[in-house]
Scaffold this motif. Structure first.
Motif, PDB file in Angstrom:
ATOM      1  N   UNK A  20       0.803  -1.224   0.000  1.00 20.65           N
ATOM      2  CA  UNK A  20       0.000   0.000   0.000  1.00 20.65           C
ATOM      3  C   UNK A  20       0.841   1.282   0.000  1.00 20.65           C
ATOM      4  N   UNK A  21       1.901   1.405   0.806  1.00 15.17           N
ATOM      5  CA  UNK A  21       2.684   2.634   0.735  1.00 15.17           C
ATOM      6  C   UNK A  21       3.285   2.868  -0.646  1.00 15.17           C
ATOM      7  N   UNK A  22       3.628   1.806  -1.350  1.00 18.14           N
ATOM      8  CA  UNK A  22       4.180   1.966  -2.693  1.00 18.14           C
ATOM      9  C   UNK A  22       3.137   2.538  -3.640  1.00 18.14           C
ATOM     10  N   UNK A  23       1.873   2.190  -3.449  1.00 19.79           N
ATOM     11  CA  UNK A  23       0.814   2.732  -4.290  1.00 19.79           C
ATOM     12  C   UNK A  23       0.595   4.212  -4.021  1.00 19.79           C
ATOM     13  N   UNK A  24       0.891   4.671  -2.817  1.00 19.38           N
ATOM     14  CA  UNK A  24       0.687   6.067  -2.462  1.00 19.38           C
ATOM     15  C   UNK A  24       1.740   6.978  -3.089  1.00 19.38           C
ATOM     16  N   UNK A  25       2.861   6.413  -3.522  1.00 17.39           N
ATOM     17  CA  UNK A  25       3.903   7.211  -4.154  1.00 17.39           C
ATOM     18  C   UNK A  25       3.388   7.733  -5.483  1.00 17.39           C
ATOM     19  N   UNK A  26       3.740   8.944  -5.824  1.00 16.48           N
ATOM     20  CA  UNK A  26       3.318   9.492  -7.104  1.00 16.48           C
ATOM     21  C   UNK A  26       4.513  10.127  -7.797  1.00 16.48           C
ATOM     22  N   UNK A  27       4.379  10.308  -9.077  1.00 15.77           N
ATOM     23  CA  UNK A  27       5.475  10.839  -9.885  1.00 15.77           C
ATOM     24  C   UNK A  27       5.299  12.334 -10.106  1.00 15.77           C
ATOM     25  N   UNK A  28       5.023  13.079  -9.028  1.00 11.27           N
ATOM     26  CA  UNK A  28       4.843  14.523  -9.125  1.00 11.27           C
ATOM     27  C   UNK A  28       5.638  15.216  -8.027  1.00 11.27           C
ATOM     28  N   UNK A  29       5.716  16.520  -8.116  1.00 15.13           N
ATOM     29  CA  UNK A  29       6.360  17.331  -7.094  1.00 15.13           C
ATOM     30  C   UNK A  29       5.574  18.614  -6.918  1.00 15.13           C
ATOM     31  N   UNK A  30       6.143  19.567  -6.180  1.00 10.63           N
ATOM     32  CA  UNK A  30       5.466  20.846  -5.986  1.00 10.63           C
ATOM     33  C   UNK A  30       6.495  21.971  -5.925  1.00 10.63           C
ATOM     34  N   UNK A  31       6.011  23.158  -6.197  1.00 11.72           N
ATOM     35  CA  UNK A  31       6.837  24.359  -6.079  1.00 11.72           C
ATOM     36  C   UNK A  31       6.093  25.308  -5.153  1.00 11.72           C
ATOM     37  N   UNK A  32       6.803  25.817  -4.144  1.00  7.08           N
ATOM     38  CA  UNK A  32       6.189  26.726  -3.184  1.00  7.08           C
ATOM     39  C   UNK A  32       7.177  27.819  -2.829  1.00  7.08           C
ATOM     40  N   UNK A  33       6.676  28.857  -2.184  1.00 11.70           N
ATOM     41  CA  UNK A  33       7.555  29.915  -1.735  1.00 11.70           C
ATOM     42  C   UNK A  33       6.789  31.063  -1.121  1.00 11.70           C
ATOM     43  N   UNK A  34       7.513  32.153  -0.876  1.00 12.85           N
ATOM     44  CA  UNK A  34       6.950  33.354  -0.261  1.00 12.85           C
ATOM     45  C   UNK A  34       7.380  34.552  -1.101  1.00 12.85           C
ATOM     46  N   UNK A  35       6.462  35.487  -1.285  1.00 16.00           N
ATOM     47  CA  UNK A  35       6.772  36.747  -1.965  1.00 16.00           C
ATOM     48  C   UNK A  35       6.861  37.844  -0.914  1.00 16.00           C
ATOM     49  N   UNK A  36       7.971  38.598  -0.967  1.00 16.90           N
ATOM     50  CA  UNK A  36       8.201  39.709  -0.035  1.00 16.90           C
ATOM     51  C   UNK A  36       8.571  40.953  -0.813  1.00 16.90           C
ATOM     52  N   UNK A  37       8.423  42.101  -0.152  1.00 19.43           N
ATOM     53  CA  UNK A  37       8.892  43.342  -0.765  1.00 19.43           C
ATOM     54  C   UNK A  37      10.324  43.617  -0.298  1.00 19.43           C
TER      55      UNK A  37
END
Length: 122
Positions: A20-37
């Motif tokens: 089951x844990x192997x099925x939960x793996x996916x072939x995607x990622x994410x991009x995140x961050x913070x915008x400041x002045x």
């Protein structure tokens, strides 16, 4: 015989549980961050555009009240991220390589602009 059958069934269920844990793996990622002045204050409402350079897949979103953004379920590849807000110079970050299961962090500092201006960071 009944015991043997129960033992086999328990063993099969245990193996299935390990898979089951192997099925939960996916072939995607994410991009995140913070915008400041320039004063390092967070900036809500900044338009963020995340573009896969190879496929031209584009995701657009706005930073939240904490200046944060997060684009989930992105396929691995080369990305360009753009931050844009009226009154500030547009900032483009390129050369971002996203890997499988990676949570890439791409923060931005926006500078005020008197005229339309784009800053490209490589």
């Amino acid at each position: 015989m009944y015991r043997s059958l129960l033992g086999r069934l328990a063993f099969a269920l245990a193996l299935a549980g390990l898979a089951l844990p192997a099925l939960a793996q996916s072939a995607v990622g994410s991009i995140q961050g913070v915008a400041r002045d320039e004063q390092q204050a967070v900036m809500p409402g900044v338009g963020m555009t995340i573009r896969n350079v190879d496929t031209n897949l584009t995701r657009s979103l706005l930073t939240d009240v904490s200046g944060r953004y997060r684009a989930l379920n992105l396929p691995p590849g080369r990305y360009e991220v753009t931050a844009d807000l009226t009154g500030f110079a547009k900032v483009v970050r390129s050369g971002i390589i996203l890997l499988i299961n990676q949570d890439a962090v791409v923060d931005f500092t926006l500078k005020t602009a008197a005229i339309a201006e784009t800053i490209t960071v490589m």
